[in-house]
Design a protein around this motif. Sequence first.
Motif, PDB file in Angstrom:
ATOM      1  N   UNK A 105       0.854  -1.183   0.000  1.00 18.70           N
ATOM      2  CA  UNK A 105       0.000   0.000   0.000  1.00 18.70           C
ATOM      3  C   UNK A 105       0.892   1.236   0.000  1.00 18.70           C
ATOM      4  N   UNK A 106       0.715   2.095  -0.987  1.00 20.04           N
ATOM      5  CA  UNK A 106       1.558   3.289  -1.081  1.00 20.04           C
ATOM      6  C   UNK A 106       0.831   4.545  -0.603  1.00 20.04           C
ATOM      7  N   UNK A 107      -0.515   4.456  -0.535  1.00 21.69           N
ATOM      8  CA  UNK A 107      -1.281   5.654  -0.188  1.00 21.69           C
ATOM      9  C   UNK A 107      -2.673   5.254   0.293  1.00 21.69           C
ATOM     10  N   UNK A 108      -3.197   5.996   1.251  1.00 26.32           N
ATOM     11  CA  UNK A 108      -4.543   5.759   1.744  1.00 26.32           C
ATOM     12  C   UNK A 108      -5.236   7.069   2.042  1.00 26.32           C
ATOM     13  N   UNK A 109      -6.560   7.045   1.990  1.00 29.36           N
ATOM     14  CA  UNK A 109      -7.331   8.251   2.295  1.00 29.36           C
ATOM     15  C   UNK A 109      -8.761   7.859   2.662  1.00 29.36           C
ATOM     16  N   UNK A 110      -9.452   8.775   3.297  1.00 28.54           N
ATOM     17  CA  UNK A 110     -10.865   8.587   3.606  1.00 28.54           C
ATOM     18  C   UNK A 110     -11.705   9.312   2.568  1.00 28.54           C
ATOM     19  N   UNK A 111     -12.821   8.711   2.218  1.00 29.05           N
ATOM     20  CA  UNK A 111     -13.706   9.285   1.202  1.00 29.05           C
ATOM     21  C   UNK A 111     -15.142   9.258   1.705  1.00 29.05           C
ATOM     22  N   UNK A 156      -7.853  12.840   5.516  1.00 26.92           N
ATOM     23  CA  UNK A 156      -6.920  11.896   6.155  1.00 26.92           C
ATOM     24  C   UNK A 156      -6.030  11.180   5.139  1.00 26.92           C
ATOM     25  N   UNK A 157      -5.413  11.948   4.259  1.00 27.01           N
ATOM     26  CA  UNK A 157      -4.529  11.382   3.243  1.00 27.01           C
ATOM     27  C   UNK A 157      -3.210  10.946   3.889  1.00 27.01           C
ATOM     28  N   UNK A 158      -2.836   9.701   3.654  1.00 25.94           N
ATOM     29  CA  UNK A 158      -1.591   9.165   4.211  1.00 25.94           C
ATOM     30  C   UNK A 158      -0.762   8.538   3.096  1.00 25.94           C
TER      31      UNK A 158
END
Length: 236
Positions: A105-111, A156-158
């Motif tokens: 996983x290179x990136x995560x976010x809430x939508x 919450x972009x990570x």
Amino acid sequence: MVYLYLSEYAINSFFYQIDSYAFFRINLHRIPEIESLLRLNCDASEDCLGRYFEWKNLFEPNSGRMEARPITCPSIEISEEGALLKLNLTVDIGYQKVGAKARTVIMGFNLLLEIMINSVDIKSVDAPKIMKRSISPSRLYQIQPQVSIKEMKVSSIKTYVEQIEDFSQDFDSYVYARRELIEEMLNKNFHKIFSLPNKFPIEAQHISINFRRKTVMIGFDLRLDSTRSFFLHGKK
């Protein structure tokens, strides 16, 4: 004509059961447009994530995956105008590293998405030949709604690899600029995200969906020969 009434409470209870007792995951990469967007190798005139970070010698170019899971239980509000579907999701983007089997996983976010379902058609299609021996009748049913996005919020972009940190700074703007495209994708591919079961014991025809206050009314005809065969023999 047979009529089936589903209350807002029944649908939300169904969502609650799925959220509580099942691992609910949406494979967004199955949507052709998102699959194309996840590519790392594309021309300068195309839009793909490979244009926004350095990936060569790090990730396999066609290994992208985008998966979403609910943060809170999905819910729906039904009125005469349609049904408002509320989704609060966490989304992960991952790729397979060069020389590795597992994806990273290179990136995560809430939508946060609020989708207005204005109308719904249920399209009856032939089952693939490989399935026709195992299901009765050999028909599949796909949801074909007309939807519009009422609200969309990215938060919450990570990031989990440094190569994508610069892109993540403007990722919310990147998503908002494609709101119309996302809405178009939902209308075109909704049945790939939210599908009906792929087999029924009897065949329904001329299916219609109507919204009432806190209720969905589903009307349909039953194919007589398949209905009679089901009740007399348990199969077509």
